[in-house]
Scaffold this active site. Structure first.
Site, PDB file in Angstrom:
ATOM      1  N   PHE A 150       8.704  -2.924  -8.997  1.00 35.28           N
ATOM      2  CA  PHE A 150       8.139  -2.415 -10.260  1.00 35.28           C
ATOM      3  C   PHE A 150       6.748  -2.958 -10.542  1.00 35.28           C
ATOM      4  CE2 PHE A 150       9.710  -6.494 -11.886  1.00 35.28           C
ATOM      5  CZ  PHE A 150       8.693  -6.842 -12.758  1.00 35.28           C
ATOM      6  N   LYS A 174      10.404   5.645  -1.861  1.00 31.22           N
ATOM      7  CA  LYS A 174      11.436   5.446  -2.889  1.00 31.22           C
ATOM      8  C   LYS A 174      10.911   4.310  -3.776  1.00 31.22           C
ATOM      9  CE  LYS A 174      14.257   3.256  -4.484  1.00 31.22           C
ATOM     10  NZ  LYS A 174      14.004   2.670  -5.838  1.00 31.22           N
ATOM     11  N   SER A 227      12.446  -8.225  -4.417  1.00 32.85           N
ATOM     12  CA  SER A 227      12.962  -9.579  -4.573  1.00 32.85           C
ATOM     13  C   SER A 227      13.608 -10.062  -3.278  1.00 32.85           C
ATOM     14  CB  SER A 227      13.981  -9.598  -5.718  1.00 32.85           C
ATOM     15  OG  SER A 227      14.998  -8.666  -5.428  1.00 32.85           O
ATOM     16  N   CYS A 282       3.713 -11.324  -7.306  1.00 29.74           N
ATOM     17  CA  CYS A 282       4.321 -12.136  -6.236  1.00 29.74           C
ATOM     18  C   CYS A 282       3.359 -13.217  -5.781  1.00 29.74           C
ATOM     19  CB  CYS A 282       4.700 -11.260  -5.059  1.00 29.74           C
ATOM     20  SG  CYS A 282       3.268 -10.581  -4.256  1.00 29.74           S
ATOM     21  N   GLU A 382      12.423 -18.197  -8.514  1.00 28.59           N
ATOM     22  CA  GLU A 382      11.256 -17.385  -8.875  1.00 28.59           C
ATOM     23  C   GLU A 382      11.486 -16.889 -10.307  1.00 28.59           C
ATOM     24  OE1 GLU A 382      10.762 -13.528  -6.957  1.00 28.59           O
ATOM     25  OE2 GLU A 382       8.596 -13.766  -7.010  1.00 28.59           O
TER      26      GLU A 382
HETATM   27  P1  NAD Z   1      13.808  -5.474  -6.670  1.00 26.80           P
HETATM   28  O1  NAD Z   1      14.199  -6.178  -5.426  1.00 26.80           O
HETATM   29  O2  NAD Z   1      14.733  -5.503  -7.820  1.00 26.80           O
HETATM   30  O3  NAD Z   1      13.517  -3.925  -6.368  1.00 26.80           O
HETATM   31  C1  NAD Z   1      12.689  -3.530  -5.300  1.00 26.80           C
HETATM   32  C2  NAD Z   1      13.148  -2.161  -4.792  1.00 26.80           C
HETATM   33  O4  NAD Z   1      14.464  -2.284  -4.245  1.00 26.80           O
HETATM   34  C3  NAD Z   1      13.232  -1.096  -5.875  1.00 26.80           C
HETATM   35  O5  NAD Z   1      12.748   0.118  -5.346  1.00 26.80           O
HETATM   36  C4  NAD Z   1      14.713  -1.016  -6.198  1.00 26.80           C
HETATM   37  O6  NAD Z   1      15.129   0.269  -6.599  1.00 26.80           O
HETATM   38  C5  NAD Z   1      15.366  -1.370  -4.879  1.00 26.80           C
HETATM   39  N1  NAD Z   1      16.643  -2.082  -5.035  1.00 26.80           N
HETATM   40  C6  NAD Z   1      17.028  -2.858  -6.088  1.00 26.80           C
HETATM   41  N2  NAD Z   1      18.254  -3.371  -5.853  1.00 26.80           N
HETATM   42  C7  NAD Z   1      18.629  -2.934  -4.630  1.00 26.80           C
HETATM   43  C8  NAD Z   1      19.785  -3.135  -3.823  1.00 26.80           C
HETATM   44  N3  NAD Z   1      20.797  -3.899  -4.247  1.00 26.80           N
HETATM   45  N4  NAD Z   1      19.843  -2.544  -2.617  1.00 26.80           N
HETATM   46  C9  NAD Z   1      18.837  -1.767  -2.171  1.00 26.80           C
HETATM   47  N5  NAD Z   1      17.705  -1.548  -2.900  1.00 26.80           N
HETATM   48  C10 NAD Z   1      17.598  -2.116  -4.110  1.00 26.80           C
HETATM   49  O7  NAD Z   1      12.366  -6.071  -7.052  1.00 26.80           O
HETATM   50  P2  NAD Z   1      11.560  -5.852  -8.396  1.00 26.80           P
HETATM   51  O8  NAD Z   1      12.203  -6.617  -9.489  1.00 26.80           O
HETATM   52  O9  NAD Z   1      11.266  -4.416  -8.597  1.00 26.80           O
HETATM   53  O10 NAD Z   1      10.162  -6.548  -8.008  1.00 26.80           O
HETATM   54  C11 NAD Z   1       9.892  -7.905  -8.208  1.00 26.80           C
HETATM   55  C12 NAD Z   1      10.075  -8.703  -6.928  1.00 26.80           C
HETATM   56  O11 NAD Z   1       9.218  -8.190  -5.916  1.00 26.80           O
HETATM   57  C13 NAD Z   1       9.694 -10.167  -7.078  1.00 26.80           C
HETATM   58  O12 NAD Z   1      10.665 -10.943  -6.435  1.00 26.80           O
HETATM   59  C14 NAD Z   1       8.359 -10.274  -6.351  1.00 26.80           C
HETATM   60  O13 NAD Z   1       8.063 -11.551  -5.823  1.00 26.80           O
HETATM   61  C15 NAD Z   1       8.544  -9.277  -5.274  1.00 26.80           C
HETATM   62  N6  NAD Z   1       7.264  -8.827  -4.753  1.00 26.80           N
HETATM   63  C16 NAD Z   1       6.887  -9.285  -3.533  1.00 26.80           C
HETATM   64  C17 NAD Z   1       5.654  -8.919  -3.021  1.00 26.80           C
HETATM   65  C18 NAD Z   1       5.217  -9.398  -1.671  1.00 26.80           C
HETATM   66  O14 NAD Z   1       4.271  -8.876  -1.148  1.00 26.80           O
HETATM   67  N7  NAD Z   1       5.869 -10.382  -1.086  1.00 26.80           N
HETATM   68  C19 NAD Z   1       4.824  -8.072  -3.758  1.00 26.80           C
HETATM   69  C20 NAD Z   1       5.251  -7.623  -5.007  1.00 26.80           C
HETATM   70  C21 NAD Z   1       6.491  -8.003  -5.488  1.00 26.80           C
END
Ligand code: NAD
Length: 497
Positions: A150, A174, A227, A282, A382
């Site tokens: 997000f 997606k 995440s 992140c 985090e």
């Molecule tokens: P999230 O893991 O909740 O969601 C990421 C994606 O995965 C979304 O599209 C979501 O629909 C999908 N998703 C959620 N739960 C799932 C599951 N159980 N199985 C399969 N897919 C699933 O992450 P978020 O809250 O949207 O984003 C924040 C996180 O992203 C933080 O941990 C941040 O550090 C990380 N992030 C990392 C980077 C990087 O480059 N390392 C960059 C930006 C964000």
């Protein structure tokens, strides 16, 4: 009543036939902006089949021609930068300046994708044996998938699909179900540039759609950002299904403050890097490691943080916006409570934050803990909110040991006026992106985004040359041509000797 958003599947923007939906809200007010569908499994299958069929045509479009379309897309994104930023602000809450910056960083990656003809050059070696040449072709994979978080609904999709598509792949995005309006806008603009149908498709949803895309027999490569728990799941499921996977995950980023650093720069950097985007980055700094006497600067840091105010995206006075959801805010408040229980000193508590005129927003004020130790959950987890933890160590050695023991390795920074200290730090630190007197060292797109340890699973990182490797495969050709009147048998015997 907000309308249900389209997906782009099999040649057009269309309404999903699903009955399962999620409301997309303005996090500053809870106003419902739109409703996102959870695409059906039939729609996911249809997207993969359409992407597979489109790939056969798209891969044979010459790379310079693919690059020229990407140039049109880059220009289109630039023209629409503010419109994209406004959509992003409404569904994510970022300030307008921050959203403009995000969109720009995405445009830069699309710009890099215009260079694809030279990025896909193979190698040639003439006469590897007598009369025999070897050369390599760099070819696309097929249907690639991007799953995005997000916190950067423009930049992170743009990390992925322009380059994957420029390489000759087709792509299914997606995006996060929490802010899907920005990716819809990116997709609309893409098709205004004349790209063939189904080169890019957009499927909304959550876990079920992600798992279906990963396990589908016709998807080839999965790019994930999100995440750590979900990223590990995606990496395991992808590799079990014999897919190529790059999984960019969570973080815990430290900034080391040496006593010889410039105090004003340190405080300025820590305020921006911990509170910017409401801490939902992140690469946000979430731990400040004060070395020796530098800990004396903590009271001034507290005052500087306390002066920062969150607010609505169009409020010029606001330094950052709300958290993405009520659940995210409550989780952060839980982390703050736990920090207090575990004995960290809460110097500044943003738990009871309110913003005039927006009583329902997901606000968390600037929060600062000191005397944070590595066993505490506020150090380990985090938090992904505007919460900064301050730890004290006595030497650079101790700082290195602390950070290298942390399981994450996304970003790190050192502030110092000593070249020797900085040089030792860059060499010994076990983190993939290092800033020297720069708090958030995100590399530009001609490099790659190189998180380490639990912040990244896979072999090739996002964007830059690493991503070209990720989205392509190398074919090596060994060729021998005979002259019309040559004695074939004799030549072969000679060549193979
Ligand atoms: P999230 O893991 O909740 O969601 C990421 C994606 O995965 C979304 O599209 C979501 O629909 C999908 N998703 C959620 N739960 C799932 C599951 N159980 N199985 C399969 N897919 C699933 O992450 P978020 O809250 O949207 O984003 C924040 C996180 O992203 C933080 O941990 C941040 O550090 C990380 N992030 C990392 C980077 C990087 O480059 N390392 C960059 C930006 C964000």
């Amino acid at each position: 009543m907000a309308s249900v958003m389209d997906i782009y599947v099999d040649g057009e923007f269309r309404q999903s036939s699903t009955t399962e939906t999620i409301a997309v809200t303005n996090p500053a007010s809870q106003e419902i902006l739109a409703v996102a569908p959870y695409a059906t499994m039939e729609e996911v299958d249809r997207a993969v089949a359409a992407g597979k069929a489109a790939f056969e045509e798209w891969r044979s479009v010459p790379a310079p021609q693919r690059a020229r379309l990407m140039m049109l897309y880059q220009a289109k994104l630039k023209e629409n930068q503010d419109d994209i930023a406004k959509i992003l602000c409404q569904e994510l809450g970022k300030t307008f300046a921050d959203a403009q910056g995000e969109v720009w960083r995405g445009i830069e990656v699309a710009e890099q994708a215009c260079n694809i003809s030279s990025d896909m050059l193979g190698a040639t070696s003439e006469n590897v044996a007598r009369g025999i040449d070897t050369y390599s072709l760099i070819q696309p994979l097929g249907v690639c998938v991007g799953i995005t978080p997000f916190n950067f609904p423009a930049m992170i999709p743009l990390w992925m699909f322009p380059l994957a598509i420029a390489c000759g792949n087709t792509f299914i995005l997606k995006p996060s179900e929490q802010d899907p309006m920005t990716p819809n806008k990116l997709t609309e603009l893409f098709y205004e540039c004349g790209f063939p149908k189904n080169v890019l498709q957009l499927v909304h949803g959550g876990k079920e759609q992600v798992d279906a895309l990963i396990t589908h027999q016709d998807t080839k490569a999965i790019s994930f950002v999100g995440s750590v728990g979900v990223g590990q799941h995606v990496y395991r499921l992808g590799t079990q299904n014999l897919k190529r996977v790059q999984s960019m995950t969570g973080a815990k980023n430290h900034m080391v403050v040496m006593p010889d650093a410039n105090k004003a720069q340190v405080i300025n950097a820590l305020v921006g890097a911990s509170l910017g985007a409401a801490g939902q980055r992140c690469m946000a700094i979430s731990v400040a490691v004060f070395v020796g006497e530098a800990k004396g600067w903590i009271p001034d840091l507290k005052d500087a943080l306390a002066a920062v105010k969150p607010g609505a995206w169009d409020d010029d006075e606001a330094a950052y916006g709300p958290q993405i959801s009520v659940a995210a805010r409550d989780r952060i408040l839980g982390c703050i409570d736990k920090g207090k229980e575990e004995g960290a000193k809460c110097l500044l508590d943003g738990s009871n934050c309110s913003v005039e005129g927006l009583p329902d927003g997901n606000w968390v004020g600037p929060t600062l803990f000191s005397e944070v130790t590595p066993e505490m959950s506020i150090y380990k987890d985090e938090i992904f909110g505007p919460v900064l933890a301050a730890s004290n160590v006595e030497s650079l050695d101790e700082a290195l040991e602390l950070i290298n023991s942390n399981p994450f390795g996304n970003g790190v920074s050192i502030f110092t006026s000593s070249g020797g200290a900085a040089r030792r730090f860059q060499s010994e630190i076990q983190v993939g992106q290092v800033g020297i007197n720069i708090p958030i060292p995100v590399p530009l797109p001609f490099f790659s985004f190189t998180g380490w340890k639990n912040s990244f699973y896979g072999d090739h990182h996002a964007y830059g040359k690493e991503a070209v490797r990720f989205y392509t495969q190398t074919k090596t050709i060994t060729a021998r041509w005979f002259e019309r009147d040559a004695n074939v048998d004799a030549n072969m015997t000679i060549a193979l000797k």
